[in-house]
Scaffold this motif. Structure first.
Motif, mmCIF file in Angstrom:
data_model
loop_
_atom_site.group_PDB
_atom_site.id
_atom_site.type_symbol
_atom_site.label_atom_id
_atom_site.label_comp_id
_atom_site.label_asym_id
_atom_site.label_seq_id
_atom_site.Cartn_x
_atom_site.Cartn_y
_atom_site.Cartn_z
ATOM 1 N N THR A 136 50.093 30.354 47.984
ATOM 2 C CA THR A 136 51.511 30.695 48.124
ATOM 3 C C THR A 136 52.339 29.966 47.076
ATOM 4 O O THR A 136 53.228 30.554 46.443
ATOM 5 C CB THR A 136 52.021 30.356 49.535
ATOM 6 O OG1 THR A 136 51.246 31.080 50.496
ATOM 7 C CG2 THR A 136 53.485 30.743 49.700
ATOM 8 N N HIS A 137 52.070 28.695 46.868
ATOM 9 C CA HIS A 137 52.742 27.949 45.796
ATOM 10 C C HIS A 137 52.446 28.583 44.435
ATOM 11 O O HIS A 137 53.348 28.785 43.620
ATOM 12 C CB HIS A 137 52.262 26.494 45.781
ATOM 13 C CG HIS A 137 52.942 25.612 46.786
ATOM 14 N ND1 HIS A 137 54.313 25.490 46.874
ATOM 15 C CD2 HIS A 137 52.428 24.784 47.746
ATOM 16 C CE1 HIS A 137 54.610 24.638 47.841
ATOM 17 N NE2 HIS A 137 53.495 24.202 48.386
ATOM 18 N N GLU A 138 51.185 28.894 44.216
ATOM 19 C CA GLU A 138 50.749 29.394 42.917
ATOM 20 C C GLU A 138 51.370 30.759 42.594
ATOM 21 O O GLU A 138 51.701 31.041 41.435
ATOM 22 C CB GLU A 138 49.224 29.506 42.922
ATOM 23 C CG GLU A 138 48.612 29.797 41.580
ATOM 24 C CD GLU A 138 47.083 29.774 41.659
ATOM 25 O OE1 GLU A 138 46.480 30.860 41.581
ATOM 26 O OE2 GLU A 138 46.512 28.669 41.818
ATOM 27 N N ILE A 183 41.375 26.699 55.893
ATOM 28 C CA ILE A 183 41.897 28.015 55.521
ATOM 29 C C ILE A 183 43.393 27.933 55.244
ATOM 30 O O ILE A 183 43.898 28.467 54.245
ATOM 31 C CB ILE A 183 41.605 29.038 56.641
ATOM 32 C CG1 ILE A 183 40.120 29.388 56.667
ATOM 33 C CG2 ILE A 183 42.461 30.284 56.487
ATOM 34 C CD1 ILE A 183 39.686 30.190 57.879
ATOM 35 N N ILE A 184 44.105 27.242 56.098
ATOM 36 C CA ILE A 184 45.569 27.136 55.959
ATOM 37 C C ILE A 184 45.935 26.393 54.676
ATOM 38 O O ILE A 184 46.894 26.755 53.983
ATOM 39 C CB ILE A 184 46.173 26.456 57.204
ATOM 40 C CG1 ILE A 184 46.062 27.411 58.389
ATOM 41 C CG2 ILE A 184 47.620 26.043 56.973
ATOM 42 C CD1 ILE A 184 46.225 26.755 59.732
ATOM 43 N N VAL A 217 43.262 38.980 58.823
ATOM 44 C CA VAL A 217 44.643 39.471 58.773
ATOM 45 C C VAL A 217 44.590 40.865 58.169
ATOM 46 O O VAL A 217 43.939 41.064 57.137
ATOM 47 C CB VAL A 217 45.534 38.547 57.922
ATOM 48 C CG1 VAL A 217 46.927 39.131 57.751
ATOM 49 C CG2 VAL A 217 45.623 37.168 58.566
ATOM 50 N N ALA A 218 45.244 41.841 58.801
ATOM 51 C CA ALA A 218 45.134 43.218 58.332
ATOM 52 C C ALA A 218 46.457 43.961 58.463
ATOM 53 O O ALA A 218 47.334 43.579 59.254
ATOM 54 C CB ALA A 218 44.040 43.959 59.107
ATOM 55 N N ALA A 240 42.716 33.782 50.435
ATOM 56 C CA ALA A 240 42.646 32.366 50.807
ATOM 57 C C ALA A 240 41.591 32.136 51.888
ATOM 58 O O ALA A 240 40.828 31.162 51.834
ATOM 59 C CB ALA A 240 44.012 31.895 51.278
ATOM 60 N N VAL A 241 41.562 33.024 52.875
ATOM 61 C CA VAL A 241 40.600 32.898 53.973
ATOM 62 C C VAL A 241 39.166 32.950 53.442
ATOM 63 O O VAL A 241 38.319 32.112 53.799
ATOM 64 C CB VAL A 241 40.825 34.010 55.027
ATOM 65 C CG1 VAL A 241 39.694 34.012 56.058
ATOM 66 C CG2 VAL A 241 42.172 33.815 55.735
ATOM 67 N N LEU A 242 38.901 33.930 52.589
ATOM 68 C CA LEU A 242 37.551 34.053 52.041
ATOM 69 C C LEU A 242 37.178 32.857 51.170
ATOM 70 O O LEU A 242 36.053 32.361 51.221
ATOM 71 C CB LEU A 242 37.435 35.350 51.230
ATOM 72 C CG LEU A 242 37.442 36.652 52.037
ATOM 73 C CD1 LEU A 242 37.432 37.858 51.101
ATOM 74 C CD2 LEU A 242 36.252 36.708 52.987
ATOM 75 N N ALA A 243 38.133 32.378 50.377
ATOM 76 C CA ALA A 243 37.869 31.226 49.512
ATOM 77 C C ALA A 243 37.553 29.971 50.322
ATOM 78 O O ALA A 243 36.820 29.088 49.858
ATOM 79 C CB ALA A 243 39.081 30.973 48.611
#
Length: 474
Positions: free
Chosen positions: A70-72, A62-63, A192-193, A181-184
């Motif tokens: 974040t880079h993208e 996930i990370i 995270v909310a 990202a987490v779902l991918a």
């Protein structure tokens, strides 16, 4: 239809599509962003019941996806952050997002200790708290959300964010990015909310909710004090007023450039940035000369007085007879030096990035954390005088201090005297968070509560597992 009717129709269609200036595309529903904090807590709780069973390998996957996105999307977030907050420098914010993606520690930061002997085996492990409530600032909004998310998720926690209201759009964008990202990567939805419109009420709901087991605040002394009185485990990253000292042994040309580079990074928004300079008199003229060659503009006494009226405002006394104090005019926090100079009638060239001025130690520019590219300079007779003034100007925040010197004794004496979380020698201030230097990065620097440069391990609690039996093979 006439032109006026067509224009009105186009305007109506665009409004329904909710096209944002930063994205220039129809806005979909953002992941992890809710109308109320109660809804956010409920969704985060549901996600955590699944996430608590994820192992380190799954969390690291996930990370890795958070880092990639974040880079993208670093440029998009940088532009939206400046647009949303009206503060900072787009190019520098792009660099900060890449820094967060590259140098925020993940699960590798977690360590297990084992004690083995004749009486059995004891394991000491870093375990998650559960759901962490985090308050984030307007100065580094998306960087803090992403940095905190990487560290907190790596430690096995879920995260609720209550961002600064002046940075709600960019903070929601960052929360959405983390959830994408987490779902991918196969993680649960809404781990995270946050809320669409953060308020003091939503903050209080988050802080006091029984599901929230740990609190983290990145901001001013008021919000840190509030968290520390909550009765829960809290990490506080408070304000600073970092001084820089230049002694007679310094490489003056390099020191001048480093100081200007550091104090103008993102228009002086980082809490680690050089806020005031104490220089030994024998090298002061040389230092100012080289500062002027590196994008600084020197103002005189009359202009200093004018600038005070622009960037500072009076704080009404709490009771009759108390002195009138000064605080920053928030309209000018993180603004370009050129725009600030224009307010006092100076039309600066495009290469000007810092306003420097000579003041006394007692001047409010020295005593107040301005968070804008204005650097007051105080001439000192000796290094000892400069060190004493610097320690006083830091106000006991124990945040960050800087020194330019080749004298090891001076380095040691100043480090002991100022006792800050970060101490940078012979480099720009941003070296203190791993930018063009060694060490990991963070945007939550916990001086008040002592965790220092936070990382995944900061968001864990120790658990001891004991087995009393002879398992030793020796």
């Amino acid at each position: 239809m006439n032109e006026k009717e067509i224009a009105q129709l186009v305007k109506s269609v665009l409004a329904e599509m909710d096209i944002t200036p930063a994205a220039k595309e129809p806005q979909r529903k953002q992941l992890g962003v809710f109308d109320t904090m109660e809804e956010a807590i409920e969704a985060c709780n549901k996600a955590y019941t699944l996430f608590r069973n994820y192992n380190k390998e799954q969390r690291e996957k996930i990370i890795a996806e958070i880092r990639r996105l974040t880079h993208e999307e670093a440029e998009t977030m940088a532009k939206l952050a400046v647009e949303d907050t009206k503060m900072g420098n787009v190019y520098h914010k792009i660099l900060k997002h890449h820094l967060v993606a590259d140098k925020t520690p993940g699960t590798e930061d977690l360590e297990t200790r084992a004690l083995s002997g004749d009486r059995g085996l004891t394991l000491i492990e870093m375990a998650p708290y559960g759901i962490i409530g985090a308050i984030t600032p307007s100065t580094n909004p998306s960087c803090t959300v992403i940095c905190n998310s990487i560290g907190m998720l790596a430690a096995g926690n879920a995260v609720l964010f209550n961002p600064h209201p002046h940075a709600k759009r960019i903070s929601a964008y960052a929360v959405d990015l983390v959830n994408r990202a987490v779902l991918a990567a196969g993680g649960p939805e809404n781990i995270v909310a946050t809320v669409k419109n953060p308020t003091m009420e939503s903050s209080n709901t988050m802080v006091n909710h029984p599901s929230v087991r740990m609190l983290v605040a990145t901001g001013g002394p008021g919000v840190v004090k509030m968290l520390l009185s909550s009765g829960k485990k809290a990490i506080g990253a408070g304000a600073g007023n970092p001084p820089v000292v230049v002694d007679e042994t310094a490489d003056v040309p390099k020191a001048a450039k480093d100081i200007i580079d550091g104090c103008t990074f993102d228009n002086n928004l980082p809490c680690i940035a050089e806020k005031e300079c104490f220089v030994v008199r024998s090298v002061a003229d040389e230092m100012i000369h080289y500062m002027l060659q590196n994008g600084a503009y020197l103002i005189n006494k009359e202009q200093i007085a004018q600038l005070e009226k622009v960037v500072l405002v009076d704080v009404p006394p709490k009771k009759p007879g108390d002195p009138v104090k000064k605080t920053i005019n928030k309209d000018w926090v993180g603004r370009d030096a050129k725009k600030i100079l224009a307010q006092i009638g100076v039309q600066a060239t495009d290469d000007i990035r810092c306003i420097i001025c000579e003041t006394e130690f007692s001047h409010p520019f020295v005593q107040t954390e301005l968070m804008m590219p204005i650097l007051p300079i105080v001439r000192c007779e000796t290094f000892e005088d400069a060190m004493e003034m610097a320690v006083k100007a830091e106000h006991g925040n124990r945040h960050t201090a800087h020194l330019h010197s080749k004298n090891v004794d001076h380095m040691t004496a100043y480090a002991k005297a100022v006792c800050t979380t970060i101490f940078v020698k012979n480099a720009p201030s941003y070296a203190g968070i791993g930018f063009n230097s060694e060490g990991h990065t963070t945007f939550t620097i916990a001086g008040p509560t002592g965790e220092g440069i936070t990382s995944a391990r900061s968001f864990t609690r120790q658990r001891r597992c004991v087995l009393v039996d002879s398992l030793s093979i020796i």
